[in-house]
Scaffold this motif. Structure first.
Motif, PDB file in Angstrom:
ATOM      1  N   ILE A 140       5.602  -7.147  -3.069  1.00  0.00           N
ATOM      2  CA  ILE A 140       4.889  -6.449  -3.823  1.00  0.00           C
ATOM      3  C   ILE A 140       4.130  -5.376  -3.108  1.00  0.00           C
ATOM      4  O   ILE A 140       3.760  -5.582  -1.885  1.00  0.00           O
ATOM      5  CB  ILE A 140       3.762  -7.079  -4.851  1.00  0.00           C
ATOM      6  CG1 ILE A 140       2.814  -7.772  -3.928  1.00  0.00           C
ATOM      7  CG2 ILE A 140       4.592  -8.002  -5.709  1.00  0.00           C
ATOM      8  CD1 ILE A 140       1.549  -8.326  -4.789  1.00  0.00           C
ATOM      9  N   PRO A 141       3.948  -3.938  -3.690  1.00  0.00           N
ATOM     10  CA  PRO A 141       3.545  -2.956  -2.755  1.00  0.00           C
ATOM     11  C   PRO A 141       1.974  -2.935  -2.716  1.00  0.00           C
ATOM     12  O   PRO A 141       1.207  -2.420  -3.447  1.00  0.00           O
ATOM     13  CB  PRO A 141       3.756  -1.511  -3.697  1.00  0.00           C
ATOM     14  CG  PRO A 141       3.953  -2.323  -5.110  1.00  0.00           C
ATOM     15  CD  PRO A 141       4.430  -3.600  -5.008  1.00  0.00           C
ATOM     16  N   ILE A 142       1.699  -3.772  -1.678  1.00  0.00           N
ATOM     17  CA  ILE A 142       0.068  -3.739  -1.383  1.00  0.00           C
ATOM     18  C   ILE A 142      -0.236  -3.236   0.052  1.00  0.00           C
ATOM     19  O   ILE A 142       0.734  -3.127   0.858  1.00  0.00           O
ATOM     20  CB  ILE A 142      -0.445  -5.301  -1.452  1.00  0.00           C
ATOM     21  CG1 ILE A 142       0.553  -6.158  -0.584  1.00  0.00           C
ATOM     22  CG2 ILE A 142      -0.482  -5.795  -2.887  1.00  0.00           C
ATOM     23  CD1 ILE A 142      -0.062  -7.583  -0.444  1.00  0.00           C
ATOM     24  N   ASP A 143      -1.298  -2.572   0.168  1.00  0.00           N
ATOM     25  CA  ASP A 143      -1.493  -1.956   1.436  1.00  0.00           C
ATOM     26  C   ASP A 143      -2.482  -2.866   2.495  1.00  0.00           C
ATOM     27  O   ASP A 143      -2.680  -4.047   1.920  1.00  0.00           O
ATOM     28  CB  ASP A 143      -2.122  -0.740   1.532  1.00  0.00           C
ATOM     29  CG  ASP A 143      -3.593  -0.895   0.562  1.00  0.00           C
ATOM     30  OD1 ASP A 143      -4.168  -1.925   0.841  1.00  0.00           O
ATOM     31  OD2 ASP A 143      -3.941   0.376   0.165  1.00  0.00           O
ATOM     32  N   SER A 281       3.972  -7.826   1.680  1.00  0.00           N
ATOM     33  CA  SER A 281       3.806  -6.322   1.275  1.00  0.00           C
ATOM     34  C   SER A 281       5.330  -5.726   1.436  1.00  0.00           C
ATOM     35  O   SER A 281       5.955  -5.889   2.522  1.00  0.00           O
ATOM     36  CB  SER A 281       2.862  -5.823   2.359  1.00  0.00           C
ATOM     37  OG  SER A 281       2.938  -4.404   2.023  1.00  0.00           O
ATOM     38  N   SER A 282       5.454  -5.127   0.382  1.00  0.00           N
ATOM     39  CA  SER A 282       7.027  -4.185   0.138  1.00  0.00           C
ATOM     40  C   SER A 282       6.642  -2.888   0.906  1.00  0.00           C
ATOM     41  O   SER A 282       7.572  -2.134   1.260  1.00  0.00           O
ATOM     42  CB  SER A 282       7.548  -4.206  -0.817  1.00  0.00           C
ATOM     43  OG  SER A 282       6.571  -3.491  -1.669  1.00  0.00           O
ATOM     44  N   MET A 283       5.544  -2.666   1.364  1.00  0.00           N
ATOM     45  CA  MET A 283       5.005  -1.221   1.813  1.00  0.00           C
ATOM     46  C   MET A 283       4.758  -1.090   3.102  1.00  0.00           C
ATOM     47  O   MET A 283       5.303  -0.384   4.071  1.00  0.00           O
ATOM     48  CB  MET A 283       3.720  -0.780   1.352  1.00  0.00           C
ATOM     49  CG  MET A 283       3.642  -0.468  -0.264  1.00  0.00           C
ATOM     50  SD  MET A 283       2.135  -0.136  -0.758  1.00  0.00           S
ATOM     51  CE  MET A 283       1.671   1.409   0.124  1.00  0.00           C
ATOM     52  N   ASP A 284       4.144  -2.190   3.817  1.00  0.00           N
ATOM     53  CA  ASP A 284       3.722  -2.535   5.190  1.00  0.00           C
ATOM     54  C   ASP A 284       3.749  -3.908   5.549  1.00  0.00           C
ATOM     55  O   ASP A 284       3.012  -4.736   5.341  1.00  0.00           O
ATOM     56  CB  ASP A 284       2.388  -2.084   5.381  1.00  0.00           C
ATOM     57  CG  ASP A 284       1.912  -1.892   6.932  1.00  0.00           C
ATOM     58  OD1 ASP A 284       2.702  -2.176   7.824  1.00  0.00           O
ATOM     59  OD2 ASP A 284       0.727  -1.591   7.152  1.00  0.00           O
TER      60      ASP A 284
END
Length: 341
Positions: A140-143, A281-284
Protein backbone atom coordinates in the motif's frame (compact mmCIF):
# COMPACT_ATOMS: atom_id res chain seq x y z
CA UNK A 1 14.88 -15.42 16.16
CA UNK A 2 12.15 -14.16 18.50
CA UNK A 3 10.88 -11.86 15.76
CA UNK A 4 10.50 -14.81 13.41
CA UNK A 5 8.75 -16.89 16.06
CA UNK A 6 6.25 -14.10 16.66
CA UNK A 7 5.78 -13.59 12.93
CA UNK A 8 4.79 -17.27 12.63
CA UNK A 9 2.54 -17.05 15.71
CA UNK A 10 0.91 -13.91 14.28
CA UNK A 11 0.21 -15.81 11.05
CA UNK A 12 -1.13 -18.79 12.99
CA UNK A 13 -3.59 -16.64 14.93
CA UNK A 14 -4.97 -15.19 11.71
CA UNK A 15 -5.19 -18.67 10.19
CA UNK A 16 -7.09 -20.03 13.21
CA UNK A 17 -9.45 -17.06 13.03
CA UNK A 18 -10.13 -17.71 9.34
CA UNK A 19 -10.86 -21.38 10.05
CA UNK A 20 -13.16 -20.83 13.03
CA UNK A 21 -14.97 -17.60 12.26
CA UNK A 22 -14.77 -18.38 8.55
CA UNK A 23 -17.59 -20.93 8.71
CA UNK A 24 -19.75 -18.46 10.70
CA UNK A 25 -19.20 -15.77 8.10
CA UNK A 26 -19.76 -18.21 5.26
CA UNK A 27 -23.00 -19.49 6.78
CA UNK A 28 -24.30 -15.94 7.09
CA UNK A 29 -23.43 -15.21 3.48
CA UNK A 30 -25.30 -18.36 2.43
CA UNK A 31 -28.42 -17.62 4.48
CA UNK A 32 -30.85 -16.25 1.83
CA UNK A 33 -29.82 -18.79 -0.79
CA UNK A 34 -29.97 -21.91 1.33
CA UNK A 35 -32.66 -21.35 3.99
CA UNK A 36 -36.18 -20.91 2.62
CA UNK A 37 -38.37 -21.55 5.66
CA UNK A 38 -38.31 -20.08 9.15
CA UNK A 39 -37.22 -23.44 10.59
CA UNK A 40 -34.31 -23.68 8.12
CA UNK A 41 -33.23 -20.12 8.88
CA UNK A 42 -33.24 -20.82 12.61
CA UNK A 43 -31.21 -23.98 12.10
CA UNK A 44 -28.62 -21.95 10.17
CA UNK A 45 -28.44 -19.41 13.01
CA UNK A 46 -28.17 -22.12 15.65
CA UNK A 47 -25.54 -24.03 13.66
CA UNK A 48 -23.15 -21.19 14.46
CA UNK A 49 -24.90 -19.77 17.51
CA UNK A 50 -22.81 -21.44 20.24
CA UNK A 51 -19.54 -20.64 18.47
CA UNK A 52 -19.46 -17.25 16.74
CA UNK A 53 -18.57 -15.07 19.73
CA UNK A 54 -15.86 -17.47 20.92
CA UNK A 55 -14.45 -17.62 17.41
CA UNK A 56 -14.01 -13.85 17.35
CA UNK A 57 -11.58 -14.20 20.28
CA UNK A 58 -8.95 -15.20 17.71
CA UNK A 59 -9.45 -11.92 15.83
CA UNK A 60 -8.90 -10.02 19.07
CA UNK A 61 -5.85 -12.19 19.76
CA UNK A 62 -4.40 -11.44 16.31
CA UNK A 63 -4.94 -7.72 16.84
CA UNK A 64 -3.50 -7.91 20.35
CA UNK A 65 -0.37 -9.69 19.16
CA UNK A 66 0.08 -7.08 16.44
CA UNK A 67 -0.12 -4.35 19.10
CA UNK A 68 2.20 -6.04 21.61
CA UNK A 69 4.75 -7.76 19.36
CA UNK A 70 4.81 -5.37 16.38
CA UNK A 71 3.63 -1.97 17.67
CA UNK A 72 4.84 0.00 14.64
CA UNK A 73 2.88 -2.28 12.32
CA UNK A 74 -0.17 -1.87 14.53
CA UNK A 75 0.13 1.92 14.58
CA UNK A 76 0.56 2.32 10.83
CA UNK A 77 -1.95 -0.40 9.90
CA UNK A 78 -4.76 0.99 12.03
CA UNK A 79 -4.01 4.50 10.79
CA UNK A 80 -3.43 3.89 7.07
CA UNK A 81 -6.18 1.26 6.78
CA UNK A 82 -8.55 2.90 9.22
CA UNK A 83 -11.52 3.03 6.82
CA UNK A 84 -11.61 -0.65 5.78
CA UNK A 85 -10.89 -1.83 9.32
CA UNK A 86 -13.70 0.38 10.65
CA UNK A 87 -16.06 -1.05 8.02
CA UNK A 88 -15.01 -4.56 9.10
CA UNK A 89 -15.68 -3.64 12.73
CA UNK A 90 -19.16 -2.35 11.90
CA UNK A 91 -19.89 -5.48 9.86
CA UNK A 92 -18.95 -7.69 12.81
CA UNK A 93 -20.98 -5.52 15.20
CA UNK A 94 -24.11 -5.74 13.03
CA UNK A 95 -23.51 -9.48 12.65
CA UNK A 96 -23.50 -9.83 16.45
CA UNK A 97 -26.60 -7.67 16.86
CA UNK A 98 -28.50 -9.69 14.26
CA UNK A 99 -28.00 -12.87 16.30
CA UNK A 100 -29.37 -11.27 19.44
CA UNK A 101 -32.15 -9.06 18.06
CA UNK A 102 -33.75 -11.36 15.50
CA UNK A 103 -36.14 -13.08 17.91
CA UNK A 104 -36.80 -10.12 20.19
CA UNK A 105 -40.04 -9.29 18.35
CA UNK A 106 -42.49 -11.94 17.13
CA UNK A 107 -42.92 -10.44 13.68
CA UNK A 108 -42.01 -11.89 10.25
CA UNK A 109 -41.10 -8.40 9.00
CA UNK A 110 -38.82 -7.80 11.98
CA UNK A 111 -37.07 -11.14 11.47
CA UNK A 112 -36.72 -10.50 7.73
CA UNK A 113 -34.95 -7.19 8.39
CA UNK A 114 -32.44 -8.85 10.70
CA UNK A 115 -31.95 -11.74 8.29
CA UNK A 116 -30.85 -9.22 5.65
CA UNK A 117 -28.64 -7.46 8.18
CA UNK A 118 -27.10 -10.82 9.04
CA UNK A 119 -26.54 -11.70 5.39
CA UNK A 120 -25.08 -8.33 4.38
CA UNK A 121 -22.82 -7.99 7.42
CA UNK A 122 -21.35 -11.46 6.94
CA UNK A 123 -20.97 -10.90 3.20
CA UNK A 124 -19.21 -7.58 3.80
CA UNK A 125 -16.89 -9.08 6.43
CA UNK A 126 -15.82 -11.89 4.08
CA UNK A 127 -15.05 -9.51 1.23
CA UNK A 128 -13.34 -6.90 3.44
CA UNK A 129 -11.00 -9.50 4.95
CA UNK A 130 -10.01 -10.62 1.45
CA UNK A 131 -9.49 -7.07 0.18
CA UNK A 132 -7.48 -6.22 3.30
CA UNK A 133 -5.05 -9.13 3.04
CA UNK A 134 -4.70 -8.92 -0.74
CA UNK A 135 -3.56 -5.31 -0.38
CA UNK A 136 -1.16 -6.30 2.38
CA UNK A 137 0.39 -8.85 0.02
CA UNK A 138 0.62 -6.33 -2.82
CA UNK A 139 1.67 -3.31 -0.81
CA UNK A 140 0.00 0.00 0.00
CA UNK A 141 1.19 3.59 -0.57
CA UNK A 142 2.72 4.57 2.78
CA UNK A 143 5.72 6.82 3.27
CA UNK A 144 8.56 6.67 5.79
CA UNK A 145 6.36 8.41 8.39
CA UNK A 146 3.64 5.80 8.00
CA UNK A 147 1.31 8.25 6.23
CA UNK A 148 -1.12 6.61 3.81
CA UNK A 149 -1.25 8.27 0.40
CA UNK A 150 -4.41 6.74 -0.92
CA UNK A 151 -8.11 6.25 -0.23
CA UNK A 152 -10.63 3.48 0.32
CA UNK A 153 -11.42 3.16 -3.37
CA UNK A 154 -7.72 2.65 -4.09
CA UNK A 155 -7.90 -0.61 -2.13
CA UNK A 156 -10.62 -1.86 -4.47
CA UNK A 157 -8.11 -2.63 -7.20
CA UNK A 158 -8.35 -5.77 -9.32
CA UNK A 159 -6.11 -7.74 -6.97
CA UNK A 160 -7.95 -6.56 -3.87
CA UNK A 161 -11.32 -7.43 -5.38
CA UNK A 162 -10.02 -10.84 -6.47
CA UNK A 163 -8.90 -11.44 -2.88
CA UNK A 164 -12.32 -10.39 -1.60
CA UNK A 165 -14.17 -12.76 -3.92
CA UNK A 166 -11.75 -15.58 -3.16
CA UNK A 167 -12.18 -15.20 0.61
CA UNK A 168 -15.96 -15.05 0.15
CA UNK A 169 -16.02 -18.29 -1.86
CA UNK A 170 -13.70 -20.07 0.61
CA UNK A 171 -15.73 -19.06 3.65
CA UNK A 172 -19.01 -19.99 1.95
CA UNK A 173 -17.62 -23.44 1.09
CA UNK A 174 -16.37 -23.84 4.66
CA UNK A 175 -19.74 -22.73 6.05
CA UNK A 176 -21.72 -25.01 3.73
CA UNK A 177 -19.66 -28.01 4.87
CA UNK A 178 -20.30 -27.03 8.48
CA UNK A 179 -24.03 -26.92 7.77
CA UNK A 180 -23.93 -30.45 6.34
CA UNK A 181 -22.63 -31.51 9.76
CA UNK A 182 -25.15 -29.49 11.76
CA UNK A 183 -28.32 -30.25 9.78
CA UNK A 184 -30.33 -33.17 8.52
CA UNK A 185 -32.93 -33.83 5.82
CA UNK A 186 -33.60 -31.38 3.01
CA UNK A 187 -31.46 -28.62 4.49
CA UNK A 188 -28.47 -30.95 4.66
CA UNK A 189 -29.04 -31.92 1.03
CA UNK A 190 -29.08 -28.25 0.03
CA UNK A 191 -25.97 -27.58 2.12
CA UNK A 192 -24.16 -30.44 0.39
CA UNK A 193 -25.11 -29.06 -3.03
CA UNK A 194 -24.02 -25.55 -1.98
CA UNK A 195 -20.67 -26.91 -0.81
CA UNK A 196 -20.13 -28.45 -4.24
CA UNK A 197 -20.97 -25.23 -6.07
CA UNK A 198 -18.76 -23.20 -3.75
CA UNK A 199 -15.93 -25.69 -4.23
CA UNK A 200 -16.00 -25.05 -7.98
CA UNK A 201 -15.97 -21.29 -7.34
CA UNK A 202 -13.03 -21.67 -4.95
CA UNK A 203 -11.05 -23.73 -7.48
CA UNK A 204 -11.63 -21.17 -10.27
CA UNK A 205 -10.92 -18.15 -8.08
CA UNK A 206 -7.82 -19.84 -6.67
CA UNK A 207 -6.35 -20.06 -10.16
CA UNK A 208 -7.29 -16.44 -10.88
CA UNK A 209 -5.89 -15.24 -7.56
CA UNK A 210 -2.62 -17.14 -8.02
CA UNK A 211 -2.20 -15.71 -11.52
CA UNK A 212 -2.78 -12.18 -10.25
CA UNK A 213 -0.46 -12.85 -7.31
CA UNK A 214 2.33 -13.68 -9.76
CA UNK A 215 1.90 -10.36 -11.57
CA UNK A 216 0.89 -8.06 -8.68
CA UNK A 217 3.13 -9.22 -5.81
CA UNK A 218 6.59 -10.58 -5.01
CA UNK A 219 5.23 -13.50 -3.00
CA UNK A 220 6.72 -16.14 -5.27
CA UNK A 221 10.22 -14.68 -4.81
CA UNK A 222 10.31 -16.08 -1.28
CA UNK A 223 9.46 -19.52 -2.62
CA UNK A 224 12.46 -19.35 -4.93
CA UNK A 225 14.72 -18.36 -2.03
CA UNK A 226 13.23 -20.93 0.36
CA UNK A 227 12.05 -23.90 -1.75
CA UNK A 228 10.89 -25.84 1.30
CA UNK A 229 7.95 -23.43 1.53
CA UNK A 230 6.47 -25.17 -1.52
CA UNK A 231 4.92 -27.63 0.94
CA UNK A 232 2.31 -24.95 1.75
CA UNK A 233 0.68 -24.66 -1.70
CA UNK A 234 1.05 -28.42 -2.26
CA UNK A 235 -0.81 -29.16 0.98
CA UNK A 236 -3.42 -26.53 0.14
CA UNK A 237 -4.17 -28.03 -3.27
CA UNK A 238 -4.23 -31.57 -1.86
CA UNK A 239 -6.64 -30.55 0.89
CA UNK A 240 -8.92 -28.75 -1.58
CA UNK A 241 -9.00 -31.76 -3.92
CA UNK A 242 -9.95 -34.02 -1.02
CA UNK A 243 -13.00 -31.98 -0.02
CA UNK A 244 -15.50 -33.23 -2.68
CA UNK A 245 -14.28 -36.82 -2.34
CA UNK A 246 -14.80 -36.77 1.41
CA UNK A 247 -18.22 -35.13 1.07
CA UNK A 248 -19.33 -37.74 -1.45
CA UNK A 249 -18.10 -40.46 0.91
CA UNK A 250 -20.17 -38.99 3.73
CA UNK A 251 -17.09 -38.18 5.83
CA UNK A 252 -18.37 -34.75 6.79
CA UNK A 253 -16.08 -33.94 9.71
CA UNK A 254 -13.04 -35.02 7.72
CA UNK A 255 -14.20 -32.87 4.79
CA UNK A 256 -14.50 -29.89 7.13
CA UNK A 257 -11.02 -30.67 8.44
CA UNK A 258 -9.68 -30.72 4.87
CA UNK A 259 -11.34 -27.36 4.22
CA UNK A 260 -9.76 -26.03 7.42
CA UNK A 261 -6.33 -27.29 6.35
CA UNK A 262 -6.79 -25.58 2.99
CA UNK A 263 -7.55 -22.27 4.73
CA UNK A 264 -4.55 -22.58 7.06
CA UNK A 265 -2.19 -23.37 4.18
CA UNK A 266 -3.53 -20.51 2.05
CA UNK A 267 -3.06 -18.08 4.95
CA UNK A 268 0.51 -19.26 5.53
CA UNK A 269 1.20 -19.27 1.78
CA UNK A 270 0.41 -15.58 1.53
CA UNK A 271 1.97 -14.34 4.75
CA UNK A 272 5.13 -16.46 4.54
CA UNK A 273 5.45 -15.27 0.95
CA UNK A 274 6.03 -11.70 2.16
CA UNK A 275 8.25 -12.66 5.14
CA UNK A 276 9.86 -10.77 6.83
CA UNK A 277 7.70 -7.92 5.52
CA UNK A 278 4.48 -7.16 7.34
CA UNK A 279 3.36 -3.86 5.84
CA UNK A 280 4.83 -3.35 2.39
CA UNK A 281 5.19 0.19 1.06
CA UNK A 282 4.44 0.48 -2.65
CA UNK A 283 5.96 3.99 -2.63
CA UNK A 284 9.31 3.48 -0.95
CA UNK A 285 10.88 0.08 -0.14
CA UNK A 286 12.73 1.73 2.76
CA UNK A 287 9.37 2.55 4.37
CA UNK A 288 8.32 -1.13 4.47
CA UNK A 289 7.70 -2.43 7.99
CA UNK A 290 9.15 -5.83 8.72
CA UNK A 291 9.12 -8.26 11.62
CA UNK A 292 12.55 -6.93 12.56
CA UNK A 293 12.28 -3.15 12.27
CA UNK A 294 8.86 -2.98 13.93
CA UNK A 295 9.15 -5.55 16.73
CA UNK A 296 8.96 -4.85 20.45
CA UNK A 297 11.99 -5.25 22.72
CA UNK A 298 13.50 -8.67 23.28
CA UNK A 299 12.28 -8.72 26.89
CA UNK A 300 8.71 -7.99 25.81
CA UNK A 301 8.79 -10.74 23.20
CA UNK A 302 10.23 -13.22 25.69
CA UNK A 303 7.56 -12.49 28.33
CA UNK A 304 4.78 -12.64 25.75
CA UNK A 305 6.10 -15.92 24.39
CA UNK A 306 5.92 -17.47 27.84
CA UNK A 307 2.35 -16.26 28.29
CA UNK A 308 1.35 -17.49 24.82
CA UNK A 309 2.82 -20.95 25.37
CA UNK A 310 0.64 -21.31 28.47
CA UNK A 311 -2.58 -19.56 27.44
CA UNK A 312 -3.00 -20.52 23.76
CA UNK A 313 -3.14 -24.29 24.48
CA UNK A 314 -5.68 -23.63 27.26
CA UNK A 315 -7.91 -21.66 24.89
CA UNK A 316 -7.56 -24.36 22.24
CA UNK A 317 -8.51 -27.07 24.72
CA UNK A 318 -11.54 -25.07 25.84
CA UNK A 319 -12.70 -24.55 22.27
CA UNK A 320 -12.15 -28.23 21.46
CA UNK A 321 -14.35 -29.13 24.44
CA UNK A 322 -17.00 -26.63 23.33
CA UNK A 323 -17.04 -27.90 19.75
CA UNK A 324 -17.30 -31.47 21.00
CA UNK A 325 -20.15 -30.51 23.34
CA UNK A 326 -22.17 -28.90 20.54
CA UNK A 327 -21.10 -31.28 17.78
CA UNK A 328 -24.46 -32.96 17.20
CA UNK A 329 -26.85 -31.68 14.51
CA UNK A 330 -29.41 -28.98 15.28
CA UNK A 331 -32.90 -30.48 15.35
CA UNK A 332 -36.37 -28.86 15.41
CA UNK A 333 -36.61 -29.85 19.08
CA UNK A 334 -33.50 -27.79 19.83
CA UNK A 335 -35.27 -24.72 18.47
CA UNK A 336 -37.81 -24.95 21.29
CA UNK A 337 -35.13 -24.18 23.86
CA UNK A 338 -35.16 -20.75 25.53
CA UNK A 339 -31.48 -20.44 24.60
CA UNK A 340 -32.03 -21.04 20.88
CA UNK A 341 -31.67 -18.19 18.40
Amino acid sequence: MLETIWFVLWTLLWAVYFVLDGFDLGLGALLPGIARTEEERRIVYNASGPFWDGNEVWLIAAGGVTFAAFPRVYAVMFSALYAPLLLLLFALIFRAVSYEFRNKVDSPAWRAVWDWVHFLSNLAACVLLGVFFANLFMGIPIDADGIYHGNLLGLLNIYGLAGGLFFLAVFMMHGAIWLTIKSRGELQTKALAAAGVCWVAVAVLLLVFLALTFFCTDIFANYLRMPWLIVLPVLAVAALLMVPRLLNAGKLWTAWGASALFIVCVAFFGVMGIYPNMLISSMDPQATLTAFNSASTTLTLEIMLGVALVMVPIVLLYQFWMYRLFSRPVTPDDLESDHAY
